[in-house]
Structures are given as structure tokens and as C-alpha cells.
Design an enzyme around this catalytic site. Structure first.
Site, PDB file in Angstrom:
ATOM      1  N   GLU A 170      16.423  56.620  23.238  1.00 43.29           N
ATOM      2  CA  GLU A 170      15.608  55.454  22.924  1.00 43.29           C
ATOM      3  C   GLU A 170      14.336  55.917  22.216  1.00 43.29           C
ATOM      4  O   GLU A 170      13.584  56.741  22.755  1.00 43.29           O
ATOM      5  CB  GLU A 170      15.257  54.675  24.190  1.00 43.29           C
ATOM      6  N   GLY A 175      13.501  49.614  28.315  1.00 45.45           N
ATOM      7  CA  GLY A 175      13.403  48.181  28.513  1.00 45.45           C
ATOM      8  C   GLY A 175      13.690  47.408  27.248  1.00 45.45           C
ATOM      9  O   GLY A 175      13.954  46.204  27.293  1.00 45.45           O
ATOM     10  N   GLY A 176      13.633  48.101  26.093  1.00 48.11           N
ATOM     11  CA  GLY A 176      14.013  47.489  24.834  1.00 48.11           C
ATOM     12  C   GLY A 176      13.095  46.359  24.397  1.00 48.11           C
ATOM     13  O   GLY A 176      11.970  46.192  24.875  1.00 48.11           O
ATOM     14  N   THR A 177      13.617  45.557  23.468  1.00 48.69           N
ATOM     15  CA  THR A 177      12.850  44.446  22.921  1.00 48.69           C
ATOM     16  C   THR A 177      12.445  43.463  24.001  1.00 48.69           C
ATOM     17  O   THR A 177      11.305  42.991  24.058  1.00 48.69           O
ATOM     18  CB  THR A 177      13.667  43.729  21.832  1.00 48.69           C
ATOM     19  N   CYS A 178      13.366  43.115  24.882  1.00 45.03           N
ATOM     20  CA  CYS A 178      13.110  42.069  25.875  1.00 45.03           C
ATOM     21  C   CYS A 178      11.892  42.397  26.720  1.00 45.03           C
ATOM     22  O   CYS A 178      10.987  41.579  26.872  1.00 45.03           O
ATOM     23  CB  CYS A 178      14.334  41.862  26.756  1.00 45.03           C
ATOM     24  N   HIS A 181      17.426  13.480  46.024  1.00 48.29           N
ATOM     25  CA  HIS A 181      16.535  12.471  45.425  1.00 48.29           C
ATOM     26  C   HIS A 181      15.126  12.680  45.963  1.00 48.29           C
ATOM     27  O   HIS A 181      14.953  12.888  47.161  1.00 48.29           O
ATOM     28  CB  HIS A 181      17.017  11.062  45.781  1.00 48.29           C
TER      29      HIS A 181
END
Length: 463
Positions: A32, A37-40, A441
Site C-alpha cells: 500500500e 484503510g484506503g480511500t474509505c 408505531h
């Protein structure tokens, strides 16, 4: 030559494969060039959504008066906000790198890597260039911001991509965003809430044009109330004029427009990084846009080379890439032959309002398709009507056999609401099942149930 059981190229989604393989005792080389962790983690999902959360808090405070609550935003510490977010993701990336270096079965090469042969990768090390080889290689090389060649001046004028926009230490007074997709929409929301005057110029006649048309038109109408929109224009050039950048754009009929900002963000899409990994040297097939071609098992055209995530282009989402990583672990590490599937695949756009989508849009359905459409407004539910929802709604598309063909939501917490449908689709539930499922609800999920009830006509709701 350094031999390994497995080489993983890319430390984002690829890190999932590398750690799983190493835990099984395989000797893994992880390559890497940037932080793990890359782009994210470093330049995408994580920092952007952390920043956008701050923007949404600002927006909530600004809307408080409409609920009878006296509140105001007196100051925004922009630099501190950005520093806090970037520090948190940097710390996480550093922790991942430390874990990788300490794992006895992982050799972490934090450097450039390039194919030089089918399963051979050259890397630069402190001791000089080295070549790595393995029986299997997993290419998780990611993508990067696309800067169109059609825009003159990009090599002469400074501009931002999403990479830099998330790390500014000073808030721009006026920002011109080029593009109309999800990055443009999300960044406009963030900077607009921070106090920046925002203009968006895009080629399409609506924002987020890939979404269902009804949803795209609704979001565009809301954004038109808050930002300057110049839609139907293609940007032709950038030019510097003192402290400002001039954006020149032209419509199909030749009408020109000029916008100025102290910062310009090019949010014109993303491109696969296959060229940076030199996949041509390994004779790995790519399509005309550079995405690596894969089969149903995520194998490339080269024996022993697999591809996942953005670089493969099946879906360009982190959650789809993570799912692909699971399949590659099964197929490469465990020796299985599992065909990749994406049950209930959904996505979201974290603008204001949020958008979430699953399945086909109405425009994507074949002519003559037999389907029905149900819609339900937030304002038609007890909780939804209490929220500032800009007229949001859920829209569902259901086949004649009851199959859920699509679900599209625009409004508060759409990114959460879509998971009810995603889970149902993954479990092979039909529209009637969703419509008849007892919902709490007055939970906001009644917006989704209401759309399915309308299309299936299953339960009385009174007058």
C-alpha cells in the site's frame, strides 16, 4: 525474488483479505503506497461522513426555531472540526499499520508497487527495488478522483478534489462545485452548513441523475433553494483571476456561463487505479474505462490474480468491496469456488436531504414491464411529520409477482430506513410481507411500510 503465499495490492478492502489469510497461517505481502484503510478511511466515507454529521447538527440547530426552540449557531470552529476528524481517522490508520507490522505472517510494504509480470510485483524498499511473487495475487487497488481532460487549465490552476476538500484548514467563503453526483451533493451540504456560499455546475438537468428520477428531481428542487445551481452546463475551462478561480461552462446550445470562487472542487467522478499498478505488464484485461474485468468468482483474465473493490468496478461502494473480500477469502484462502452475489445491495447519499436506493429505478425498467409503484410521504406519518423533511417520501417499485424491484427514499435517515428493505430482499421476502410486517408505531419506518401498503393494498388505515 521474495516469495509469498499471497500478495495483496491495496490496503483498503485488501486489508481484510490480507489479515484473514495471515490469520490462517499464510505468508502475506501487503502493498500500500499510502495509509492503511484506503480511500474509505483516509479520504472518503469515514472523514466525509464525520464532517457531514457536524453539518447536520448545524442544520438541526438552525431549524430549531420552527419547533418553538430558541437556538442559534453563534460560531463554527471549522479548522478544529476538520482537525478532529482527520486526527481520528489518521490514528485509526496508524493502528492498522502497527497491527500489520506486528503480525508474524504479514510483511507490510508501505510503498509504490507495480506489476512486472503475471504474478510478480516490483516494490521500492529502503534496500533498493525488490520483486515479490506469489501463487495468488489479490488486486484491491482502488480508485482516485477523475480530472477530465476536457477541462482546460487544470494543469495551470489550483483546484480541489475530494481528497483535499476533506482536509482544508480554512473555510472557503465561496466554493464552486463542478459535478452533480453524490460527492458534489455531499460536499455542498457540508460546506454550505459551515457557512460557505456554494454554487454547483453540472452537465445533467438534475443532481444525482443516476437515482430514480422522482428522487433526483426532489433533491434538486431542495438544493435549488439553498445553493446556486447551474445545471445543463459542461465546464470547459478553469482560469486564475487574482485570488479567485474562474470556472467557464457551456450548455449544449452554446450558452456560456462564468462562475467564480476562492476554491473550486472538481467532483466529476472517480477512475480505477489500474494504471498505477501497471496491470498491462501482467496482461490483465481491463475495460475501456480501465476497470479490471472479473468473472463470477472475481478472477481476472490471468490465472491466480483476483480483483475486488473499486478497481474491479462491479459496484463502487465500500460495503460491496467488503463483501467481495469475503468471497475472495473463501475462494483463495479456503479453496472454495463461491460465486459472488450482492443480495439486497443498497447505497446512500449523505446530503440534505439524504437519499437511499436499492434495485432498479423506474427509468431502468424495460419498456412494457409489468410493475406497480407505491409512494408514501414522511408527512403522512406521525414522526415524519414532526421532522424537517422537505417533503420527503419513499417510493417502491413492485413486480406483478410481488417481487421488490426497487426502493428509493429521500428524506431524514433514508440511509437507515433502506436497510429494512435490503434485509427483506436478501431474505427473499416479497412486497406483501414487508407491507404486512408489524411496524413499531410511530417509528419512522412507517414511511417505508406505507409505500408498500399502497402498492399492495393490504391493510386498512382508517379515514
Amino acid at each position: 525474488m521474495n516469495e509469498y503465499d499471497l500478495i495483496v495490492l491495496g490496503g483498503g478492502t485488501g486489508n481484510i483479505v490480507a489479515s484473514a489469510a495471515a490469520d490462517e497461517g499464510l505468508d502475506v505481502a501487503l502493498v500500500e503506497r499510502d495509509r492503511l484503510g484506503g480511500t474509505c478511511l483516509n479520504r472518503g466515507c469515514n472523514p466525509s461522513k464525520k464532517l457531514i454529521h457536524r453539518a447536520s447538527v448545524v442544520e438541526t440547530v438552525q431549524q430549531a426555531n420552527s419547533l418553538g426552540i430558541d437556538a442559534a449557531v453563534n460560531d463554527i470552529a471549522f479548522a478544529d472540526i476538520v482537525d478532529d476528524v482527520i486526527s481520528s481517522v489518521t490514528d485509526e490508520a496508524d493502528r492498522k499499520a502497527e497491527d500489520a507490522r506486528e503480525h508474524e505472517h504479514i510483511t507490510f510494504y508501505q510503498t509504490e508497487g507495480r506489476f512486472v509480470d503475471e504474478r510478480t510485483v516490483a516494490v521500492a524498499t529502503d534496500d533498493g527495488d525488490a520483486e515479490l511473487t506469489a501463487e495468488n495475487v489479490v488486486l484491491a487497488g482502488g480508485s482516485r478522483p477523475l480530472v477530465p481532460d476536457s477541462i482546460d487549465g487544470t494543469d495551470e490552476v489550483s483546484f480541489l478534489t475530494s481528497d483535499q476538500a476533506l482536509r482544508l484548514d480554512e473555510r472557503p467563503d465561496r466554493l464552486v462545485v463542478v459535478g452533480g453526483g453524490y460527492i458534489a451533493v455531499e460536499m455542498a451540504h457540508f460546506f454550505g452548513a459551515m457557512g460557505t456560499e456554494v454554487a454547483i455546475v453540472g452537465r445533467g438537468d438534475v443532481l444525482v441523475a443516476r437515482e430514480d428520477r422522482d428522487v433526483a428531481e426532489h433533491l434538486t428542487d431542495v438544493y435549488a433553494e439553498n445553493y446556486e445551481l447551474r445545471l445543463g452546463y459542461s465546464v470547459t475551462a478553469l482560469a486564475a483571476d487574482g485570488d479567485e478561480t474562474v470556472v467557464e461552462a457551456e450548455s449544449e446550445d452554446g450558452e456560456t456561463v462564468e462562475l467564480r470562487g476562492d476554491e473550486v472542487l472538481l467532483a466529476t467522478g472517480r477512475q480505477p487505479s489500474s494504471d498505477r499498478w501497471n496491470v498491462a505488464a501482467a496482461e490483465i484485461d481491463t475495460d475501456e474505462k480501465g476497470f479490471v474485468e472479473t468473472d463470477d468468482y472475481l478472477r481476472t483474465s490471468v490465472d491466480g490474480v483476483w480483483a475486488i473493490g473499486d478497481i474491479a468496478g462491479n459496484y463502487m461502494f465500500k460495503h460491496s468491496g467488503d463483501k467481495e473480500a469475503e468471497y475472495v477469502v473463501e475462494n483463495v484462502v479456503h479453496g472454495c469456488r463461491a460465486e459472488v452475489a450482492y443480495p439486497g445491495m443498497a447505497h446512500a447519499v449523505f446530503g440534505s436531504p439524504q437519499v437511499a436506493s436499492l434495485g432498479e429505478t423506474e427509468e431502468e425498467l424495460d419498456d412494457g414491464a409489468d410493475y406497480a409503484v407505491g409512494t408514501y410521504a414522511y408527512d403522512d406519518t406521525a414522526l415524519g411529520s414532526a421532522l424537517h423533511n422537505d417533503g420527503g417520501f419513499a417510493k417502491v417499485i413492485v413486480g406483478s409477482d410481488g417481487a421488490v424491484l426497487g426502493c428509493h427514499i429521500v428524506g431524514p435517515h433514508a440511509s437507515i430506513l433502506i436497510h429494512e428493505v435490503s434485509t427483506a430482499v436478501a431474505a427473499d421476502a416479497d412486497a406483501k410481507t414487508i407491507a404486512e410486517t408489524i411496524h413499531v408505531h410511530p417509528a419512522l419506518s412507517e414511511v417505508v411500510q406505507g409505500a408498500f401498503r399502497e402498492v399492495r393494498d393490504v391493510a386498512p388505515s382508517g379515514i
